[in-house]
Design a protein around this motif. Sequence first.
Motif, short mmCIF file in Angstrom:
data_model
loop_
_atom_site.label_atom_id
_atom_site.label_comp_id
_atom_site.label_asym_id
_atom_site.label_seq_id
_atom_site.Cartn_x
_atom_site.Cartn_y
_atom_site.Cartn_z
N THR A 271 22.61 4.84 -22.31
CA THR A 271 22.54 4.41 -23.70
C THR A 271 22.03 5.21 -24.65
O THR A 271 21.22 5.95 -24.47
CB THR A 271 21.71 3.03 -23.52
N TYR B 194 21.13 4.59 -29.32
CA TYR B 194 20.69 3.76 -30.26
C TYR B 194 20.87 4.26 -31.70
O TYR B 194 20.63 3.95 -32.64
CB TYR B 194 19.43 2.91 -30.09
N LEU C 170 26.72 4.56 -24.41
CA LEU C 170 26.75 3.11 -24.68
C LEU C 170 25.60 2.54 -25.63
O LEU C 170 24.50 2.71 -25.25
CB LEU C 170 26.40 2.34 -23.04
N GLY D 93 24.10 0.05 -25.94
CA GLY D 93 23.98 -1.31 -25.02
C GLY D 93 22.96 -2.38 -25.98
O GLY D 93 22.25 -2.20 -26.91
N ASP D 94 23.45 -3.73 -25.83
CA ASP D 94 22.50 -4.77 -26.49
C ASP D 94 21.16 -4.79 -25.84
O ASP D 94 20.18 -5.45 -26.15
CB ASP D 94 23.10 -6.23 -26.49
N SER D 95 20.60 -3.74 -24.84
CA SER D 95 19.46 -3.51 -24.31
C SER D 95 18.55 -3.04 -25.48
O SER D 95 17.44 -3.04 -25.51
CB SER D 95 19.48 -2.40 -23.40
N ASP E 134 28.43 -2.72 -26.90
CA ASP E 134 28.25 -4.05 -26.14
C ASP E 134 28.66 -5.09 -27.40
O ASP E 134 28.28 -5.00 -28.52
CB ASP E 134 26.96 -4.36 -25.78
N HIS F 20 31.85 -6.25 -17.42
CA HIS F 20 30.64 -6.09 -16.90
C HIS F 20 30.28 -7.32 -15.95
O HIS F 20 30.18 -8.31 -16.26
CB HIS F 20 29.43 -6.08 -18.08
N LEU G 209 31.77 -2.22 -15.40
CA LEU G 209 30.19 -1.85 -14.98
C LEU G 209 29.71 -2.95 -14.16
O LEU G 209 29.88 -4.11 -14.42
CB LEU G 209 29.64 -2.03 -16.18
N GLU H 226 26.17 -4.30 -12.22
CA GLU H 226 24.72 -4.17 -12.57
C GLU H 226 24.34 -4.90 -11.44
O GLU H 226 24.33 -6.09 -11.19
CB GLU H 226 24.18 -4.57 -13.66
N ILE I 265 24.87 0.58 -12.18
CA ILE I 265 23.49 0.81 -12.38
C ILE I 265 22.81 -0.25 -11.60
O ILE I 265 23.09 -1.41 -11.57
CB ILE I 265 23.32 0.29 -13.82
N VAL J 235 25.31 4.61 -14.88
CA VAL J 235 24.69 4.44 -16.46
C VAL J 235 23.10 4.14 -16.28
O VAL J 235 22.80 3.49 -15.00
CB VAL J 235 25.42 3.31 -17.09
N VAL K 269 19.39 2.90 -18.74
CA VAL K 269 19.11 2.87 -20.07
C VAL K 269 18.10 4.08 -20.27
O VAL K 269 17.38 4.42 -19.50
CB VAL K 269 18.08 1.45 -20.26
O1 KIV Z 1 22.73 -2.94 -22.49
C1 KIV Z 1 22.69 -2.06 -21.95
O2 KIV Z 1 21.86 -1.25 -21.91
C2 KIV Z 1 23.53 -2.42 -20.70
C3 KIV Z 1 22.99 -1.65 -19.35
C4 KIV Z 1 23.87 -2.09 -18.13
C5 KIV Z 1 23.01 -0.40 -19.35
O3 KIV Z 1 24.38 -3.25 -20.64
#
Ligand code: KIV
Length: 268
Positions: A23, A25, A42, A44-46, A84, A137, A180, A182, A203, A213, A215
């Motif tokens: 990931t 940002y 990625l 990610g919305d994380s 995402d 996902h 993906l 998870e 993941i 993948v 985070v």
């Molecule tokens: O939002 C995210 O970081 C993800 C993880 C699976 C890596 O989707």
Amino acid sequence: MKRITLTTLQEMKKAGEKFTCLTAYDSSFAALLDAAGVEVLLVGDSLGMVIQGQESTLPVTLDEMIYHTRCVARGCRRALLMADMPFLSDVDPRQAVSNAGRLMKEGGAQMVKLEGGAMQLETVRRLAGQGIPVCAHLGLQPQSVHKLGGYRVQGRDQESARRIHDDALALQDAGADLLLLECVPASLAARIRDALRIPVIGIGAGPDCDAQVLVLYDMLGITPGKRPRFSHDFLSDPEAGPTDVAGAVRRYVEAVKSGAFPASRHCF
Ligand code: KIV
């Protein structure tokens, strides 16, 4: 420098060569990951949790995703850039096309990722029909955390394993380009990887995926709280000795490519 495309990733799957995803940002980290050889970045919305300090990914908005995708795009020269679709931005297929279009046109994403199985088939068909690359996902879907009752491993029993397997095939048939997975048992991920033409990124899904993948903040050991079992702190790994952030990312890339990560202690 040759840009990574979906074709590159498909060829790597065929050749049995693993690829990496992390990931990102912002632009500085994007440039660092890109230079370290990470093939897929990625957004990610994380970011809702690790950047914004929210309790889940649910509050993240489309505008916030576009903003961070645009930042990452500025630092990304070689890697494929995936973003995402935030919570509920992909429910209505027409709206999903328009939202994915904004992530690509305004954010510079080259691919979108969306959570969900059978209920996402029409959305995936519409996106694919418009030439928008899609990563599906499955397994643990953090946007469904309240329905799932927490961040739990999925597909442990026969019925849910079969559902994930069938959804994976159906999403591929609907036009998904990547999957993906998870937090699913490693044996289930291996079966799905073998059954699909498209590359599978894992993941917490064991070593037999086509790619891994993590985070970014988890693998640098800076996420507050307990690190998930499937992650690994590549920055302060006592066995590997001291390194810097770029060195930690290079270690991750090497460990995925050699098959050293994930080890059995990271798997379910
Ligand atoms: O939002 C995210 O970081 C993800 C993880 C699976 C890596 O989707």
